[in-house]
Design a protein around this motif. Structure first.
Motif, short mmCIF file in Angstrom:
data_model
loop_
_atom_site.label_atom_id
_atom_site.label_comp_id
_atom_site.label_asym_id
_atom_site.label_seq_id
_atom_site.Cartn_x
_atom_site.Cartn_y
_atom_site.Cartn_z
N LEU B 128 0.85 -1.19 0.00
CA LEU B 128 0.00 0.00 0.00
C LEU B 128 0.89 1.24 0.00
O LEU B 128 1.76 1.40 0.86
N SER B 129 0.67 2.12 -0.97
CA SER B 129 1.58 3.25 -1.17
C SER B 129 0.92 4.61 -1.10
O SER B 129 1.62 5.63 -1.05
N GLY B 130 -0.40 4.66 -1.09
CA GLY B 130 -1.06 5.96 -0.99
C GLY B 130 -2.56 5.87 -1.09
O GLY B 130 -3.12 4.82 -1.42
N ILE B 131 -3.19 7.00 -0.76
CA ILE B 131 -4.65 7.13 -0.85
C ILE B 131 -4.96 8.34 -1.72
O ILE B 131 -4.37 9.41 -1.55
N LEU B 132 -5.86 8.14 -2.69
CA LEU B 132 -6.28 9.22 -3.58
C LEU B 132 -7.72 9.59 -3.22
O LEU B 132 -8.61 8.74 -3.26
N TRP B 133 -7.92 10.86 -2.88
CA TRP B 133 -9.25 11.32 -2.44
C TRP B 133 -9.73 12.46 -3.34
O TRP B 133 -8.97 13.41 -3.59
N HIS B 134 -10.95 12.33 -3.85
CA HIS B 134 -11.61 13.49 -4.44
C HIS B 134 -13.07 13.42 -4.07
O HIS B 134 -13.79 12.50 -4.47
N GLN B 135 -13.50 14.40 -3.31
CA GLN B 135 -14.86 14.39 -2.78
C GLN B 135 -15.15 15.78 -2.24
O GLN B 135 -14.23 16.49 -1.86
N GLY B 136 -16.40 16.13 -2.17
CA GLY B 136 -16.75 17.39 -1.55
C GLY B 136 -17.91 18.12 -2.22
O GLY B 136 -18.59 18.93 -1.58
N GLU B 137 -18.19 17.81 -3.47
CA GLU B 137 -19.31 18.49 -4.15
C GLU B 137 -20.60 18.31 -3.35
O GLU B 137 -21.39 19.26 -3.21
N SER B 138 -20.81 17.10 -2.82
CA SER B 138 -22.04 16.83 -2.07
C SER B 138 -22.08 17.55 -0.73
O SER B 138 -23.14 17.60 -0.09
#
Lengths: 244, 244
Positions: B128-138
């Motif tokens: 495991l090398s990273g976490i990718l997050w895209h969220q927030g419009e809601s």
């Protein structure tokens, strides 16, 4: 009462079915060969939540590849038949994976643990109602695999039911095609494995076998075509009705 | 040494990245707008096992629907950049789900638990090398959601890292578009949430923010188009390189 993502909703209960096995459960039928199923009572699990069912239900492979892409599965028409016949909501838990042998489905293996995890997530918002199994082509490569299949299957089903706290949950097995091409080096083992399936149905509680008689394969000589997948799903449902 | 399905193989280590968030992480870009990525070093998780990466990587929605189908995600070009730049294998763990608010990503919720389960399965055969997050419009629907976002995000990331036994794992956040259409009733909250993202990057260890400046939306006024998704993934990778 219906629970979705932790929120109680005034909606029907979803009756959920676990899809496990190899490519003919995952589905390899061509979408263009059959009408699209659009049934508001049919759902599929995505990221642990229920979405309206659309094929491919079980995206184990690339969708757009020409050969061996995720395609039409018998499970979609099983769900459609269930919903039409009973007027109840039905949800599919897609955990099948192409090319896998029964050794890869034993307790503790990735595929087994994945299926348990996804089913447990699904059970937060559905009533687990059955297991759909189609697998065995990969175990027709030699006699040793064939003759150890029965005990492995019993071990797997017992462990799966125990993990899910569902000792009496029905499991429907589908016969292999007996017309698999010689290119796949299976010899007459598919018909022998079908006999073993019928023995299993008499030895394992709440287990039935759906017939593959008269169903057709694609040009690849191993995968059921889309029309036959639709018919096969109806036969799975008929067998299910013998139990529930 | 590479472990696949419990079997040691003489193959490269897969560096895995968890994809979480809502539709712009899941991906809604049109496939036909950009060249297909075909990179033998890029993988995606399917049923707990690694398959060659092909889009859509994150099948949270119908593939063939005209509107809001699963499409091109920034994560695919992130993976491609990683593989090209480092010459190492990279695997994506697709757990993003369209239309979801941060409340649905809190510990104990279905989406959080699903992401933890899938990542743990992936970690059997990857690093495991990273976490990718895209969220927030809601969470731009009203000020209350906006101003409670920061604490919720911190709670979620801390719990996620703890569950995964990966306290120092990098997390990359992407800015929201500041050109979201008025149809979505977000007002000027996207730019306010972007400011909060930058505050989070300075307060949460191993956290960086990828800029959305100059990126374009589809005609729906909320989803990045495919070309911008490709560019966004490269920016995520640049931010990742600042950490690792």
């Amino acid at each position: 009462m219906f629970i979705k993502d932790g929120i109680e909703q005034d909606k029907e209960v979803i009756h959920s079915f676990l899809m496990i096995g190899q490519s003919n459960m995952a589905g390899r039928g061509e979408f263009s060969d059959v009408p699209v199923i659009r049934n508001r009572l049919c759902y599929m699990l995505r990221m642990g939540r229920w979405q309206t069912m659309r094929e491919p239900v079980n995206p184990d492979r690339d969708i757009f590849e020409i050969k061996y892409h995720s395609g039409t599965s018998l499970a979609a028409s099983f769900a459609n038949e269930y919903a039409i016949d009973r007027g109840e909501a039905v949800g599919l838990i897609p955990c099948a994976d192409g090319g896998t042998a029964i050794n890869q489905w034993m307790p503790g293996k990735v595929l087994f643990d994945h299926a348990v995890m996804m089913t447990k997530l699904a059970m937060r918002s559905s009533k687990l109602s059955g297991i759909l199994w189609h697998q065995g082509e990969s175990d027709c490569k030699n006699d040793e695999l064939l003759y150890s299949y029965k005990e492995k299957f019993k071990t797997m089903v017992a462990a799966l039911r125990k993990e899910l706290g569902a000792e009496d949950i029905p499991i429907i097995i589908g016969e292999l095609s007996e017309n698999i091409s010689d290119d796949w080096n299976v010899g007459d083992r598919p018909s022998k494995l079908n006999k073993i399936f019928h023995e299993l149905a008499s030895e394992v509680p709440f287990c039935r076998v759906a017939s593959s008689e008269g169903l057709n394969l694609k040009a690849d000589g191993i995968h059921f075509d889309a029309k036959s997948a639709r018919e096969f799903g109806k036969r799975y449902y008929q067998e299910y009705c013998e139990l529930k």
